[in-house]
Design a protein around this motif. Structure first.
Motif, PDB file in Angstrom:
ATOM      1  N   GLY A 112       0.844  -1.195   0.000  1.00 30.92           N
ATOM      2  CA  GLY A 112       0.000   0.000   0.000  1.00 30.92           C
ATOM      3  C   GLY A 112       0.869   1.231   0.000  1.00 30.92           C
ATOM      4  O   GLY A 112       2.097   1.176  -0.155  1.00 30.92           O
ATOM      5  N   THR A 113       0.184   2.376   0.187  1.00 31.15           N
ATOM      6  CA  THR A 113       0.929   3.644   0.183  1.00 31.15           C
ATOM      7  C   THR A 113       1.778   3.812   1.420  1.00 31.15           C
ATOM      8  O   THR A 113       2.855   4.404   1.393  1.00 31.15           O
ATOM      9  N   ASN A 114       1.275   3.264   2.556  1.00 31.33           N
ATOM     10  CA  ASN A 114       2.004   3.457   3.812  1.00 31.33           C
ATOM     11  C   ASN A 114       2.753   2.199   4.270  1.00 31.33           C
ATOM     12  O   ASN A 114       3.473   2.252   5.264  1.00 31.33           O
ATOM     13  N   LEU A 115       2.544   1.086   3.597  1.00 33.99           N
ATOM     14  CA  LEU A 115       3.141  -0.162   4.069  1.00 33.99           C
ATOM     15  C   LEU A 115       3.504  -1.044   2.882  1.00 33.99           C
ATOM     16  O   LEU A 115       2.696  -1.222   1.966  1.00 33.99           O
ATOM     17  N   ASP A 116       4.686  -1.543   2.925  1.00 31.76           N
ATOM     18  CA  ASP A 116       5.140  -2.475   1.903  1.00 31.76           C
ATOM     19  C   ASP A 116       6.066  -3.487   2.583  1.00 31.76           C
ATOM     20  O   ASP A 116       7.222  -3.188   2.875  1.00 31.76           O
ATOM     21  N   LEU A 117       5.503  -4.662   2.830  1.00 33.42           N
ATOM     22  CA  LEU A 117       6.314  -5.667   3.526  1.00 33.42           C
ATOM     23  C   LEU A 117       5.917  -7.069   3.084  1.00 33.42           C
ATOM     24  O   LEU A 117       4.789  -7.322   2.692  1.00 33.42           O
ATOM     25  N   THR A 118       6.849  -7.926   3.180  1.00 27.87           N
ATOM     26  CA  THR A 118       6.658  -9.370   3.026  1.00 27.87           C
ATOM     27  C   THR A 118       7.477 -10.021   4.132  1.00 27.87           C
ATOM     28  O   THR A 118       8.709  -9.962   4.114  1.00 27.87           O
ATOM     29  N   ILE A 119       6.791 -10.592   5.081  1.00 28.84           N
ATOM     30  CA  ILE A 119       7.471 -11.084   6.280  1.00 28.84           C
ATOM     31  C   ILE A 119       7.006 -12.506   6.587  1.00 28.84           C
ATOM     32  O   ILE A 119       5.832 -12.853   6.388  1.00 28.84           O
ATOM     33  N   THR A 120       7.922 -13.303   7.071  1.00 25.29           N
ATOM     34  CA  THR A 120       7.639 -14.699   7.464  1.00 25.29           C
ATOM     35  C   THR A 120       8.061 -14.894   8.908  1.00 25.29           C
ATOM     36  O   THR A 120       9.199 -14.583   9.284  1.00 25.29           O
ATOM     37  N   GLY A 121       7.123 -15.387   9.699  1.00 28.80           N
ATOM     38  CA  GLY A 121       7.423 -15.697  11.097  1.00 28.80           C
ATOM     39  C   GLY A 121       7.706 -17.199  11.257  1.00 28.80           C
ATOM     40  O   GLY A 121       6.933 -18.042  10.793  1.00 28.80           O
ATOM     41  N   ILE A 122       8.814 -17.527  11.884  1.00 25.65           N
ATOM     42  CA  ILE A 122       9.235 -18.924  12.084  1.00 25.65           C
ATOM     43  C   ILE A 122       9.304 -19.197  13.579  1.00 25.65           C
ATOM     44  O   ILE A 122       9.877 -18.414  14.342  1.00 25.65           O
ATOM     45  N   GLU A 123       8.741 -20.307  13.959  1.00 26.04           N
ATOM     46  CA  GLU A 123       8.725 -20.681  15.374  1.00 26.04           C
ATOM     47  C   GLU A 123       9.127 -22.146  15.512  1.00 26.04           C
ATOM     48  O   GLU A 123       8.534 -23.024  14.880  1.00 26.04           O
ATOM     49  N   ASN A 124      10.134 -22.402  16.328  1.00 29.47           N
ATOM     50  CA  ASN A 124      10.581 -23.768  16.633  1.00 29.47           C
ATOM     51  C   ASN A 124      10.194 -24.098  18.066  1.00 29.47           C
ATOM     52  O   ASN A 124      10.516 -23.341  18.992  1.00 29.47           O
TER      53      ASN A 124
ATOM     54  N   GLY B 242      12.221 -11.183   6.104  1.00 31.29           N
ATOM     55  CA  GLY B 242      11.538 -10.764   4.886  1.00 31.29           C
ATOM     56  C   GLY B 242      12.078  -9.441   4.397  1.00 31.29           C
ATOM     57  O   GLY B 242      13.270  -9.124   4.571  1.00 31.29           O
ATOM     58  N   THR B 243      11.186  -8.654   3.861  1.00 29.31           N
ATOM     59  CA  THR B 243      11.577  -7.322   3.377  1.00 29.31           C
ATOM     60  C   THR B 243      10.579  -6.298   3.893  1.00 29.31           C
ATOM     61  O   THR B 243       9.374  -6.561   3.976  1.00 29.31           O
ATOM     62  N   LEU B 244      11.088  -5.155   4.252  1.00 33.56           N
ATOM     63  CA  LEU B 244      10.277  -4.039   4.713  1.00 33.56           C
ATOM     64  C   LEU B 244      10.657  -2.810   3.890  1.00 33.56           C
ATOM     65  O   LEU B 244      11.779  -2.319   4.017  1.00 33.56           O
ATOM     66  N   PHE B 245       9.706  -2.368   3.035  1.00 27.66           N
ATOM     67  CA  PHE B 245       9.950  -1.282   2.084  1.00 27.66           C
ATOM     68  C   PHE B 245      11.182  -1.580   1.222  1.00 27.66           C
ATOM     69  O   PHE B 245      12.016  -0.714   0.977  1.00 27.66           O
ATOM     70  N   GLY B 246      11.252  -2.848   0.833  1.00 24.99           N
ATOM     71  CA  GLY B 246      12.348  -3.260  -0.026  1.00 24.99           C
ATOM     72  C   GLY B 246      13.655  -3.511   0.672  1.00 24.99           C
ATOM     73  O   GLY B 246      14.639  -3.881   0.019  1.00 24.99           O
TER      74      GLY B 246
END
Length: 317
Positions: free
Chosen positions: A180-192, A230-234
Motif C-alpha cells: 500500500g501507500t504506507n506499508l510495503d512488507l513481506t514477512i515470514t514468522g518462524i517458530e521452533n 523478509g523485506t520491509l519497504f524493499g
C-alpha cells in the motif's frame, strides 16, 4: 547261602552212596557161591551203579534247584520278564505322545505374541507441517510455508482404547504480505518448539490386519526460538524474536487426527493427518494492539501435520 547249598548237596550225596552199597551187597551175596559168578555181578554192578547214581543225581539236582529257586524266588522272574514287556510297550508310546502334544503348544503362543497383543508400543513419527490461518487481516494477505515435525511416540494399552503421549519437535511458518501507500512488507514468522500431545487413541479393525484410528486430546507446546525475516519497504529484514523468561513461550490447544496402521514386520506402519488448534498462550497482555502484519503469530491458526511413523510392540501381554 553257599554253606546252606553245600550242606544240602552233602545231605543228598550221602543217601546216594548208601543205595550204592545196598546194591553191591546183593552182588557180594551172590558172589559167595562161585568165583566166576562173583566177577560177573561185579562187572554188572558197576554198570548199574553209575546209572543209579546219575538218576539219583539228576533227581537231587532237580530238587535242589527247586529248593534254591523257591528260596531265592527265582520262579518270580517269569512274570517279571513278562510284566516289564507289557508296561514297556505301553509306557514307551506314552512319553512320546506327551511331548508331541506339548511341542505344538508353544507355537500358537509365539504367534499370539504379536503386535496386537502387546500392552506397550514405542515408535516415531516424522513429516511436514503447514500453518493454516483461520482469520483474515484487512490490507494483508496471510499464507504459510512448509515446516517439519518429528518425534517419539509411546502407546499404552491394547484393543479399542489406548493412551498415546508424544514428544515432538515442530517448526511452523506463517507468511504475511501487505502492500500500500504506507506499508510495503513481506514477512515470514518462524517458530521452533517442543510439542507434547496427550492423546486418546481409538483403533478399529482386526489387530493383525490393517486398522484405522482416531487420535483426540490436548497438547502443550514450549517455544525454543523464533525469528521473523523478509523485506520491509524493499529492505531485507531478519530479526530474532526475544523472550522475557518464559513469557510467550508456552502455548496450548486441542489436537485431533485420522490415520491408518498397516502391519509391517514386527509392528505397524502408521500414516496420519493431524490438526493442532491454538487456543492460547502465556504472552503478556499488550497495552497497545499489535497488528497481525507486525506479528503474524497473534492470529488464530491451526497447525496441520502429515506424518509417517512406525510402532514396535514392547513387553508382554
Amino acid at each position: 547261602m553257599i554253606c546252606l547249598c553245600g550242606s544240602l548237596v552233602f545231605a543228598q550225596t550221602t543217601p546216594a552212596k548208601k543205595t550204592t552199597t545196598t546194591t553191591t551187597k546183593p552182588t557180594s551175596a551172590t558172589g559167595t557161591k562161585p568165583a566166576g559168578s562173583v566177577t560177573k555181578p561185579a562187572s554188572t554192578a558197576p554198570a548199574a551203579t553209575p546209572a543209579a547214581t546219575t538218576t539219583s543225581g539228576e533227581g537231587s539236582e532237580n530238587r535242589l534247584q527247586k529248593m534254591y529257586d523257591e528260596y531265592h524266588g527265582v520262579n518270580q522272574s517269569k512274570p517279571a520278564a513278562t510284566t516289564p514287556a507289557k508296561p514297556g510297550t505301553t509306557g514307551k508310546p506314552a512319553p512320546a505322545s506327551r511331548p508331541a502334544t506339548t511341542t505344538p503348544a508353544p507355537a500358537p503362543s509365539a504367534v499370539a505374541m504379536s503386535d496386537d497383543e502387546a500392552g506397550f508400543h514405542v515408535g516415531f513419527r516424522a513429516g511436514a507441517s503447514y500453518l493454516l490461518p483461520l482469520e483474515t487481516v484487512t490490507g494483508a494477505k496471510l499464507g504459510s510455508e512448509v515446516g517439519y515435525v518429528g518425534g517419539l511416540v509411546l502407546n499404552f494399552g491394547r484393543g479399542l482404547f489406548s493412551f498415546q503421549p508424544e514428544i515432538n519437535y515442530s517448526q511452523q511458518k506463517i507468511k504475511a504480505t501487505a502492500t500500500g501507500t504506507n506499508l510495503d512488507l513481506t514477512i515470514t514468522g518462524i517458530e521452533n518448539r517442543i510439542e507434547v500431545p496427550l492423546l486418546l487413541k481409538f483403533s478399529f479393525g482386526e489387530p493383525a490386519a490393517t486398522r484405522f484410528f482416531v487420535n483426540v486430546g490436548p497438547y502443550g507446546a514450549y517455544t525454543l526460538s523464533g525469528r521473523t525475516k523478509g523485506t520491509l519497504f524493499g529492505v531485507p529484514y531478519n530479526e530474532k524474536v526475544t523472550f522475557n523468561g518464559s513469557e510467550g513461550r508456552i502455548s496450548y490447544g486441542a489436537a485431533g487426527g485420522l490415520g491408518v496402521a498397516l502391519p509391517l514386520g514386527p509392528g505397524h506402519l502408521t500414516v496420519e493427518a493431524r490438526a493442532l488448534y491454538h487456543i492460547g498462550d502465556n504472552s503478556p497482555k499488550a497495552t497497545t494492539p499489535t497488528s497481525p502484519t507486525e506479528d503474524p503469530s497473534t492470529i488464530k491458526r491451526a497447525l496441520l501435520q502429515g506424518t509417517i511413523g512406525y510402532l514396535i510392540p514392547i513387553g508382554g501381554r
